[in-house]
Design a protein around this motif. Structure first.
Motif, PDB file in Angstrom:
ATOM      1  N   VAL A 554       0.855  -1.189   0.000  1.00 43.93           N
ATOM      2  CA  VAL A 554       0.000   0.000   0.000  1.00 43.93           C
ATOM      3  C   VAL A 554       0.892   1.241   0.000  1.00 43.93           C
ATOM      4  CG1 VAL A 554      -1.658   1.344   1.355  1.00 43.93           C
ATOM      5  CG2 VAL A 554      -1.920  -1.141   1.146  1.00 43.93           C
ATOM      6  N   GLY A 555       0.580   2.177  -0.871  1.00 44.11           N
ATOM      7  CA  GLY A 555       1.393   3.378  -0.996  1.00 44.11           C
ATOM      8  C   GLY A 555       2.386   3.324  -2.137  1.00 44.11           C
ATOM      9  N   CYS A 623      -2.559  -7.298  -7.743  1.00 46.94           N
ATOM     10  CA  CYS A 623      -3.372  -6.897  -6.592  1.00 46.94           C
ATOM     11  C   CYS A 623      -3.808  -8.108  -5.770  1.00 46.94           C
ATOM     12  CB  CYS A 623      -4.601  -6.117  -7.067  1.00 46.94           C
ATOM     13  SG  CYS A 623      -4.239  -4.459  -7.697  1.00 46.94           S
ATOM     14  N   ARG A 624      -4.213  -9.181  -6.454  1.00 50.15           N
ATOM     15  CA  ARG A 624      -4.649 -10.379  -5.735  1.00 50.15           C
ATOM     16  C   ARG A 624      -3.495 -11.018  -4.983  1.00 50.15           C
ATOM     17  NH1 ARG A 624      -8.337 -12.685 -10.744  1.00 50.15           N
ATOM     18  NH2 ARG A 624     -10.222 -11.447 -10.268  1.00 50.15           N
ATOM     19  N   ALA A 625      -2.337 -11.100  -5.643  1.00 53.20           N
ATOM     20  CA  ALA A 625      -1.189 -11.737  -4.995  1.00 53.20           C
ATOM     21  C   ALA A 625      -0.687 -10.919  -3.813  1.00 53.20           C
ATOM     22  CB  ALA A 625      -0.069 -11.935  -6.014  1.00 53.20           C
ATOM     23  N   SER A 626      -0.799  -9.583  -3.899  1.00 55.34           N
ATOM     24  CA  SER A 626      -0.274  -8.703  -2.844  1.00 55.34           C
ATOM     25  C   SER A 626      -1.348  -8.203  -1.891  1.00 55.34           C
ATOM     26  CB  SER A 626       0.428  -7.495  -3.481  1.00 55.34           C
ATOM     27  OG  SER A 626       1.495  -7.903  -4.300  1.00 55.34           O
ATOM     28  N   GLY A 717      -7.577  -2.065   0.459  1.00 56.60           N
ATOM     29  CA  GLY A 717      -8.867  -2.529  -0.009  1.00 56.60           C
ATOM     30  C   GLY A 717      -8.789  -3.894  -0.645  1.00 56.60           C
ATOM     31  N   ALA A 718      -9.957  -4.460  -0.893  1.00 51.73           N
ATOM     32  CA  ALA A 718     -10.010  -5.748  -1.576  1.00 51.73           C
ATOM     33  C   ALA A 718      -9.436  -5.592  -2.977  1.00 51.73           C
ATOM     34  CB  ALA A 718     -11.456  -6.238  -1.651  1.00 51.73           C
ATOM     35  N   PRO A 719      -8.764  -6.632  -3.527  1.00 50.44           N
ATOM     36  CA  PRO A 719      -8.152  -6.539  -4.850  1.00 50.44           C
ATOM     37  C   PRO A 719      -9.142  -6.048  -5.908  1.00 50.44           C
ATOM     38  CG  PRO A 719      -7.461  -8.548  -3.765  1.00 50.44           C
ATOM     39  CD  PRO A 719      -8.523  -7.938  -2.890  1.00 50.44           C
ATOM     40  N   ALA A 720      -8.850  -4.881  -6.475  1.00 47.21           N
ATOM     41  CA  ALA A 720      -9.718  -4.283  -7.485  1.00 47.21           C
ATOM     42  C   ALA A 720      -8.956  -3.144  -8.138  1.00 47.21           C
ATOM     43  CB  ALA A 720     -11.010  -3.759  -6.861  1.00 47.21           C
ATOM     44  N   ILE A 721      -9.476  -2.695  -9.283  1.00 54.76           N
ATOM     45  CA  ILE A 721      -8.870  -1.566  -9.993  1.00 54.76           C
ATOM     46  C   ILE A 721      -9.928  -0.490 -10.163  1.00 54.76           C
ATOM     47  CG2 ILE A 721      -7.739  -0.790 -12.111  1.00 54.76           C
ATOM     48  CD1 ILE A 721      -6.859  -3.675 -12.581  1.00 54.76           C
ATOM     49  N   VAL A 722      -9.582   0.722  -9.738  1.00 52.22           N
ATOM     50  CA  VAL A 722     -10.459   1.870  -9.915  1.00 52.22           C
ATOM     51  C   VAL A 722      -9.732   2.878 -10.792  1.00 52.22           C
ATOM     52  CG1 VAL A 722     -11.680   3.756  -8.783  1.00 52.22           C
ATOM     53  CG2 VAL A 722     -11.537   1.517  -7.664  1.00 52.22           C
ATOM     54  N   CYS A 723     -10.411   3.378 -11.817  1.00 51.31           N
ATOM     55  CA  CYS A 723      -9.821   4.365 -12.727  1.00 51.31           C
ATOM     56  C   CYS A 723     -10.456   5.726 -12.519  1.00 51.31           C
ATOM     57  CB  CYS A 723     -10.021   3.935 -14.177  1.00 51.31           C
ATOM     58  SG  CYS A 723      -8.820   2.729 -14.710  1.00 51.31           S
TER      59      CYS A 723
END
Length: 724
Positions: A554-555, A623-626, A717-723
């Motif tokens: 994170v960060g 994201c899922r792995a980390s 947050g839960a693994p996801a991508i926000v644009c």
């Protein structure tokens, strides 16, 4: 690249001149089966000379006078090699291209034009520009006009040569500069007393037009030298000039003038009435580079256009063993000369027509536009109907993409991998799921990966380079040093001789990349099939821990080293819809090794190469792995030239929908958003790095020639991508 007929002959066309362009169009409509056609040209486009004065004057865009050779080659079923030939050995039947080595042929044709660089005039090579090649002159002129417009140059121009071309260009440049507020700034220099090669009636009209546009005419003089500020004349005052153009005469390219081919005193290649180079039955020449020995004619594009049907017929005859026919050029031709603004004059058979000038311009414009439409509106060729009944769901309206666009869908692949048994061996440190497996061999950590690509470009050497860069991406992304490569090649059905030629090209392309990365090709496998595929199994050595998908925090800031959108551009190119310049620019990046980028990013917490599952798919995996989420700035994501416009027009790779389902992204629905799911071939690295180091790393990557960008950051947050 699929073929149903065994390839038995190589036809190589050197140069994208008018004769070859028209011949390729005819070939696309009626090809000779079993022939592999190769076009060698310095770039992806070829300018049409008839519209050059209009472009110089500002009436046409650059794109309007360029023949897109990539689209033309796709229509003709030909492959394109981007490079300027610099040698020919007609006895061994090879063409030499710098950086590509020798390209072999069974039948070849030359249509490389001429140049007007006037090297015999002291200083011209350094301070002048020839009107031919046209594209080089147009580039320099556009840059000069920009400098004049910005106030950096005064707009003082000289034209050496008062023939038809010199007069047209002097008037065109004067018109363009007049629009920038520059008057009486062009000088035309001619050795004779008459302009336009003495065309009856033209001299007086042209001088009147030049007087109208403020073009000074200096005739009956000899040029002694060209400097940065002037053209020096013998026994006459210097002519001031910041931009000196040479149009007087034409000169053969050095590699032809110094070749062993039969040629005239100017270095132009002798051809007989069949357009065959004298003494050869397998080598043709057309256009300005050829000297018509049976019926000498001046250098003019009209003769190249008229020669095209004969060239097509006789090349086909040489490949099939049938009878050739003679080329009989007309004695004279209609000359429609531009007069700077949208007006023109006409001359033929010793007569000159000057009115109505605007109507003559419209006539010329119609002829020119009609010619160019031949290369933008290709005939619709009927696809072969399926033989027999067709199963439900078997028909598709989209061609299968090449490169990573041909991958198995991520959902189906994941489902199959989930059924695999877990790794039991202690020396297999990491198996399926990351970029490469990690093995321990004798205390040394080794990474192992395999990749293969369905051919999307028929240039075997270029495809080999791209496949090697693509495969090594997995090794580089894990922080390993490439060690070895096993090569796997499937060639289309072709004769033994063509197999040998293709393999030489592939091995040269793959070998250059692999050896440049410090690794060795240690073996491989080859086979024959329906289409070209190239794959590599690669190994690399790790000094420390592998960089995987799991270490992102994170960060962290996300850096992407290459644009996205290659799958969309390649899919559109297969349909003849992509711009040739964009395609050529894409190929150049895809073939660029990324070992130095991996070195710069060796401090990354996590890294992967973006390939078949698209940026969204590979970022989702990270994201899922980390166990983090990603916040992406959509406007900061770089894209390949043309990709967004093609995506906006609805072009998608065949794996797009599956990628979108496997890695949903929250954000706006637009063309650029769609490119997040676009499969990438030889894609860039996606790295998660400390925020404090991101800007330094980006600058280092860009300094090394990579189109790197900071595209977002990792958040809780839960693994996801926000644009955004």
């Amino acid at each position: 690249m699929t073929t149903q007929t065994t390839l038995t002959r190589d036809l190589v066309l050197v140069g994208g001149g008018h004769a070859h362009a028209l011949m390729l169009r005819m070939w696309g409509m009626t090809p000779v089966q079993g022939v592999q056609v190769t076009l060698i040209n310095p770039g992806p486009t070829a300018p049409y000379s008839g519209m050059l004065p209009g472009h110089i004057a500002g009436h046409y865009t650059r794109e309007a006078l360029e023949i897109d050779l990539v689209k033309l080659a796709r229509f003709a079923g030909a492959r394109v090699i981007f490079g300027a030939a610099d040698g020919i050995d007609a006895d061994r039947k090879v063409i030499h291209v710098p950086g590509r080595g020798e390209i072999a042929y069974d039948v070849a044709s030359l249509d490389v034009g001429l140049h007007a660089r006037a090297a015999h005039i002291p200083g011209f090579s350094q301070f002048g520009i020839g009107a031919k090649p046209l594209d080089a002159y147009a580039d320099r002129w556009d840059a000069y006009v920009s400098e004049v417009d910005a106030g950096k140059k005064a707009g003082i121009v000289a034209v050496i040569g008062g023939g038809v071309a010199g007069c047209e260009l002097a008037l065109a440049m004067a018109h363009r500069l007049h629009g920038l507020g520059k008057t009486n700034c062009v000088t035309l220099i001619e050795t004779n007393t008459k302009l336009a090669n003495g065309t009856p009636g033209a001299d007086r009209t042209l001088r009147e037009e030049m007087l109208r546009l403020g073009v000074a005419v200096v005739s009956a003089v000899e040029v002694d030298a060209v400097t940065a500020e002037a053209v020096k004349l013998r026994g006459y005052s210097d002519v001031a000039s910041e931009f000196t153009v040479g149009t007087a005469g034409g000169f053969a390219h050095d590699w032809l003038a110094t070749s062993d081919l039969p040629k005239d005193a100017q270095g132009f290649v002798h051809v007989d009435e069949r357009l065959l180079v004298s003494g050869y039955e397998d080598l043709f020449a057309a256009g300005d580079c050829a000297a018509l020995m049976a019926s000498p004619r001046p250098k003019a594009g009209v003769f190249a256009v008229r020669a095209a049907p004969v060239l097509y017929h006789n090349i086909s005859a040489a490949l099939t063993g049938s009878e050739m026919k003679p080329f009989r050029p007309q004695a004279d031709y209609l000359k429609l000369m531009s007069l700077g603004d949208k007006s023109a004059m006409a001359a033929k058979w010793g007569r000159c027509l000057v009115a109505p000038k605007a109507q003559l311009w419209r006539w010329k414009d119609y002829i020119d536009q009609s010619f160019m439409r031949k290369f933008s509106e290709f005939p619709k060729m009927k696809a072969a109907a399926p033989v027999g009944p067709v199963a439900l769901g078997a028909q598709s309206n989209q061609m299968l993409c090449g490169g990573c666009g041909a991958k198995v869908a991520p959902g189906q692949l994941s489902a199959a991998l989930a059924e695999m048994p877990t790794v039991k061996r202690s020396d297999v440190l990491q198996g399926a799921g990351d970029d490469a497996a990690v093995l321990e061999v004798g205390g040394q950590k080794q990474v192992l990966s395999v990749d293969h690509l369905r051919g999307f470009v028929a240039d075997h050497g270029l495809m080999g380079r791209i496949a090697a860069v693509h495969a090594l991406g997995d090794v580089w992304a894990m922080g390993a040093k490439p060690q070895s490569a096993l090569l796997s090649v499937t060639l289309p059905r072709m004769t033994r001789e063509l197999q040998a030629r293709a393999m030489r090209e592939i091995l040269a392309g793959v070998g250059e990349v692999v050896r440049g990365a410090g690794a060795e090709i240690v073996g491989g496998h080859s086979t024959m099939g329906e289409e070209l595929t190239i794959g590599l199994t690669v190994t690399g050595l790790l000094d420390g821990a592998a960089i995987t998908l799991e270490g992102a925090k994170v960060g962290d800031v996300l850096i992407l080293t290459r644009p996205i959108g290659s799958g969309t551009v390649l899919a559109a190119e297969m349909q003849g819809k992509a711009n040739g310049r964009d395609v050529a620019a894409l190929y150049e990046i895809l073939a660029q090794p990324q070992g130095d980028a991996a070195e710069i990013l060796s401090v990354a917490h996590a890294m992967t190469d973006v390939t078949g599952f698209g940026l969204a798919g590979h970022l989702t995996a990270m994201c899922r792995a980390s166990e983090v989420a990603a916040d992406i700035s959509l406007e900061d994501v770089p894209t390949y030239a043309g990709a967004e416009a093609l995506a906006e027009a609805g072009h998608r790779s065949t794996i797009f929908e599956d990628n979108k389902l496997a890695a949903p992204v929250f954000g706006p629905e637009n063309a650029k958003m769609a490119l997040l799911h676009d499969p990438q071939t030889s894609g860039g690295f996606l790295a998660a790095v400390t925020a404090g180091e991101a800007e330094r790393l980006r600058e280092e990557l860009q300094a090394a020639g990579h189109k790197a960008a900071v595209i977002g950051r990792l958040i809780e947050g839960a693994p996801a991508i926000v644009c955004r």
